[in-house]
Motif scaffolding. Sequence first.
Motif, PDB file in Angstrom:
ATOM      1  N   ARG A 110       0.852  -1.143   0.074  1.00 54.28           N
ATOM      2  CA  ARG A 110      -0.110  -0.061  -0.006  1.00 54.28           C
ATOM      3  C   ARG A 110       0.906   1.176   0.054  1.00 54.28           C
ATOM      4  O   ARG A 110       0.477   2.108  -0.735  1.00 54.28           O
ATOM      5  CB  ARG A 110      -0.774  -0.014   1.190  1.00 54.28           C
ATOM      6  CG  ARG A 110      -2.040  -0.938   1.134  1.00 54.28           C
ATOM      7  CD  ARG A 110      -3.007  -0.862   2.224  1.00 54.28           C
ATOM      8  NE  ARG A 110      -4.278  -1.696   2.001  1.00 54.28           N
ATOM      9  CZ  ARG A 110      -5.292  -1.726   2.921  1.00 54.28           C
ATOM     10  NH1 ARG A 110      -5.126  -0.850   3.685  1.00 54.28           N
ATOM     11  NH2 ARG A 110      -6.407  -2.262   2.543  1.00 54.28           N
ATOM     12  N   GLU A 111       1.701   1.336   0.857  1.00 51.96           N
ATOM     13  CA  GLU A 111       2.671   2.426   1.050  1.00 51.96           C
ATOM     14  C   GLU A 111       3.557   2.666  -0.404  1.00 51.96           C
ATOM     15  O   GLU A 111       3.287   3.838  -1.041  1.00 51.96           O
ATOM     16  CB  GLU A 111       3.720   2.480   2.124  1.00 51.96           C
ATOM     17  CG  GLU A 111       4.452   3.754   2.493  1.00 51.96           C
ATOM     18  CD  GLU A 111       5.354   3.482   3.601  1.00 51.96           C
ATOM     19  OE1 GLU A 111       6.217   4.432   3.693  1.00 51.96           O
ATOM     20  OE2 GLU A 111       5.135   2.587   4.280  1.00 51.96           O
ATOM     21  N   GLU A 167       1.046   4.255  -3.116  1.00 56.23           N
ATOM     22  CA  GLU A 167       0.816   5.776  -2.676  1.00 56.23           C
ATOM     23  C   GLU A 167       1.840   6.563  -2.719  1.00 56.23           C
ATOM     24  O   GLU A 167       1.698   7.664  -3.452  1.00 56.23           O
ATOM     25  CB  GLU A 167       0.192   5.705  -1.126  1.00 56.23           C
ATOM     26  CG  GLU A 167      -1.159   4.996  -1.110  1.00 56.23           C
ATOM     27  CD  GLU A 167      -1.613   5.183   0.247  1.00 56.23           C
ATOM     28  OE1 GLU A 167      -1.346   6.078   1.259  1.00 56.23           O
ATOM     29  OE2 GLU A 167      -2.578   4.513   0.799  1.00 56.23           O
ATOM     30  N   ARG A 210      -8.306   5.170  -1.085  1.00 49.40           N
ATOM     31  CA  ARG A 210      -7.596   3.972  -0.304  1.00 49.40           C
ATOM     32  C   ARG A 210      -8.643   3.016   0.409  1.00 49.40           C
ATOM     33  O   ARG A 210      -9.659   3.757   1.077  1.00 49.40           O
ATOM     34  CB  ARG A 210      -6.927   4.607   0.807  1.00 49.40           C
ATOM     35  CG  ARG A 210      -6.056   3.497   1.828  1.00 49.40           C
ATOM     36  CD  ARG A 210      -5.413   4.050   3.035  1.00 49.40           C
ATOM     37  NE  ARG A 210      -4.485   5.077   2.566  1.00 49.40           N
ATOM     38  CZ  ARG A 210      -4.158   6.192   3.348  1.00 49.40           C
ATOM     39  NH1 ARG A 210      -5.033   6.623   4.228  1.00 49.40           N
ATOM     40  NH2 ARG A 210      -3.286   6.947   2.899  1.00 49.40           N
ATOM     41  N   TYR A 267      -7.932  -0.654  -4.024  1.00 53.47           N
ATOM     42  CA  TYR A 267      -7.671   0.537  -4.388  1.00 53.47           C
ATOM     43  C   TYR A 267      -8.578   0.973  -5.410  1.00 53.47           C
ATOM     44  O   TYR A 267      -8.703   0.189  -6.509  1.00 53.47           O
ATOM     45  CB  TYR A 267      -6.312   1.190  -4.583  1.00 53.47           C
ATOM     46  CG  TYR A 267      -5.537   1.438  -3.249  1.00 53.47           C
ATOM     47  CD1 TYR A 267      -5.313   2.610  -3.070  1.00 53.47           C
ATOM     48  CD2 TYR A 267      -5.176   0.285  -2.406  1.00 53.47           C
ATOM     49  CE1 TYR A 267      -4.605   2.930  -1.758  1.00 53.47           C
ATOM     50  CE2 TYR A 267      -4.243   0.420  -1.527  1.00 53.47           C
ATOM     51  CZ  TYR A 267      -4.293   1.782  -1.043  1.00 53.47           C
ATOM     52  OH  TYR A 267      -3.279   2.190   0.028  1.00 53.47           O
TER      53      TYR A 267
END
Length: 117
Positions: free
Chosen positions: A16-17, A20, A43, A51
Motif C-alpha cells: 500500500r505505501e 501511494e 484507499r 484501491y
Amino acid sequence: MSIVKINVLTVPEEQRETLEKRFAARAGAVENSDGFEWFELLRPVEGTDTYLVYTRWRSEEDFQNWMSGQGQAAHRGGGGGGTEGAERPKPAASGATLWSFEVVQQAAPGRSGPGTE
C-alpha cells in the motif's frame, strides 16, 4: 457528456505505501492533459485490499489520447524522466481491472434540480 474511468487495483497490505508513494511521485502527470477533469486515489478503509483510481474525462476520445501518449509512460513507470532502459520497478498491485462509465446525472454543493451539470 463526461466519462469516468475507475482502475480497480488489488494491492496487498505490504504494498500500500509503495503504491501511494508512486502516485504521489507522479502528481501532475495527468492534470494538464486535454479533456482531463478529475482524479482521486481511493484507499480502502476496511475489509478489502482494493484501491480505486478514479479519473473523469470530457470524452472517451480524450481518455484514449492520454492513454496512447502520457498514460502509456505513466503505466510503464516512466514519465519522461530519462527512465528508458532502466529496470522497471515491481508492480505494487497484484491485479487491475478498468471500469468505464458515462456520467448521466451529477450534483454539487449549492446546486440542485433536474439536469444540473
